[in-house]
Design an enzyme around this catalytic site. Sequence first.
Site, mmCIF file in Angstrom:
data_model
loop_
_atom_site.group_PDB
_atom_site.id
_atom_site.type_symbol
_atom_site.label_atom_id
_atom_site.label_comp_id
_atom_site.label_asym_id
_atom_site.label_seq_id
_atom_site.Cartn_x
_atom_site.Cartn_y
_atom_site.Cartn_z
ATOM 1 N N HIS A 1 -9.706 -5.022 4.672
ATOM 2 C CA HIS A 1 -8.270 -5.164 4.416
ATOM 3 C C HIS A 1 -7.990 -6.520 3.757
ATOM 4 O O HIS A 1 -8.507 -7.548 4.197
ATOM 5 C CB HIS A 1 -7.486 -5.044 5.724
ATOM 6 C CG HIS A 1 -6.027 -4.861 5.499
ATOM 7 N ND1 HIS A 1 -5.179 -5.912 5.235
ATOM 8 C CD2 HIS A 1 -5.261 -3.747 5.451
ATOM 9 C CE1 HIS A 1 -3.956 -5.456 5.065
ATOM 10 N NE2 HIS A 1 -3.978 -4.146 5.179
ATOM 11 N N GLU B 1 -5.520 -8.544 3.864
ATOM 12 C CA GLU B 1 -4.992 -9.617 4.717
ATOM 13 C C GLU B 1 -6.124 -10.279 5.506
ATOM 14 O O GLU B 1 -6.174 -11.503 5.630
ATOM 15 C CB GLU B 1 -3.960 -9.052 5.697
ATOM 16 C CG GLU B 1 -3.404 -10.134 6.618
ATOM 17 C CD GLU B 1 -2.802 -9.576 7.886
ATOM 18 O OE1 GLU B 1 -1.901 -8.728 7.800
ATOM 19 O OE2 GLU B 1 -3.241 -9.983 8.974
ATOM 20 N N CYS C 1 2.221 -9.426 14.567
ATOM 21 C CA CYS C 1 3.615 -9.817 14.344
ATOM 22 C C CYS C 1 4.561 -8.890 15.115
ATOM 23 O O CYS C 1 4.222 -7.755 15.437
ATOM 24 C CB CYS C 1 3.932 -9.890 12.861
ATOM 25 S SG CYS C 1 4.492 -8.362 12.170
ATOM 26 N N HIS D 1 0.839 -1.195 0.000
ATOM 27 C CA HIS D 1 0.000 0.000 0.000
ATOM 28 C C HIS D 1 0.872 1.242 0.000
ATOM 29 O O HIS D 1 0.892 2.015 0.962
ATOM 30 C CB HIS D 1 -0.946 -0.015 1.203
ATOM 31 C CG HIS D 1 -2.016 -1.044 1.059
ATOM 32 N ND1 HIS D 1 -2.604 -1.674 2.123
ATOM 33 C CD2 HIS D 1 -2.603 -1.552 -0.040
ATOM 34 C CE1 HIS D 1 -3.502 -2.531 1.689
ATOM 35 N NE2 HIS D 1 -3.505 -2.480 0.376
#
Length: 309
Positions: free
Chosen positions: A134, A136, A202, A52
């Site tokens: 989104h 993901e 993460c 992005h």
Amino acid sequence: MANKPDNNNVDIIVAPSAGFCFGVKRAVKMALNAADSIKPGEGLNTLGPIIHNPQVVKSLEERGVFPVHSLEENNGGTVIIRSHGVKSEVMDEIRKKGLKVLDATCPFVKQAQDYLLKASEEGYFTIMIGDKNHPEVQSVISFAREGRYLIVNGAGDLKGIPVSEKLALISQTTQDVNFYNSIINEIFKIAKNEVLVFNTICDATKIKQEESRLIASSVDVMIVVGGHNSSNTNKLNNICRAIQKNTYHVETEKEIDPDWFRGAKKIGVTAGASTPDWIIERVANFIKKAAKHEGANDLLNLSKCVRLD
Ligand code: SF4
């Protein structure tokens, strides 16, 4: 009259983790390597923009890597799967059609897909804490069985939870840690059965958020660099703004108004996971000039930032 800070003694603090995370670096490198070895006339397409960040997408286009929005648009080229991954049905279609594929799904996103699939197969109703728009989130949640899932992006979504079922919670990898914890606590209050929690935020995200919080709390102005369409950059912006009201989200140095730095003694810079180093450097250099750099300190690292607290 140019707008300048009151004196030259300005510290500019750049978060060490600012910029590309492991997964983005890996995906961009895979795309660049593929671009170097492509034969004339062969297509090389990312399914959606590789990251992005419009500047990076443009620079890849100049090397022959183009974003497409569907497999139909791919027209026989190699399909590059970006770090966000794709829906399981898209992967099935790629295999069925025998398309050439370069899978740059971040291993941490892949791990989240695997966790969700396993929990779903074991009968858990899966809940993903993230933004339903989104890519993901769309990719990970597509591994839930028979539509037994809910995407939660705020306390208002909790009413849709089937509280008597076994629940498995998973997070978007770039989720705000504090927000995820607050939603988990709310779910614990209403759940009447087992709740399984996967920590899929993460480390790159956690470190970036922690550093950004720390810097935002010690500066007069905070600059967050990254695509306006970047979810993780927007989250960093919200995190910093909650601490330091003089927080500005810019995509490049062209969006900076030097007047923001009037009277500032310390200016912080952080950047989303999809912001390349060269944009961060340009922003930092612009700030140096805008802050009348002759007497300003060099860019500091986080250890110096810690001492400022
Ligand atoms: S933010 Fe984390 S999970 Fe997402 S692409 Fe980067 S390293 Fe992978």
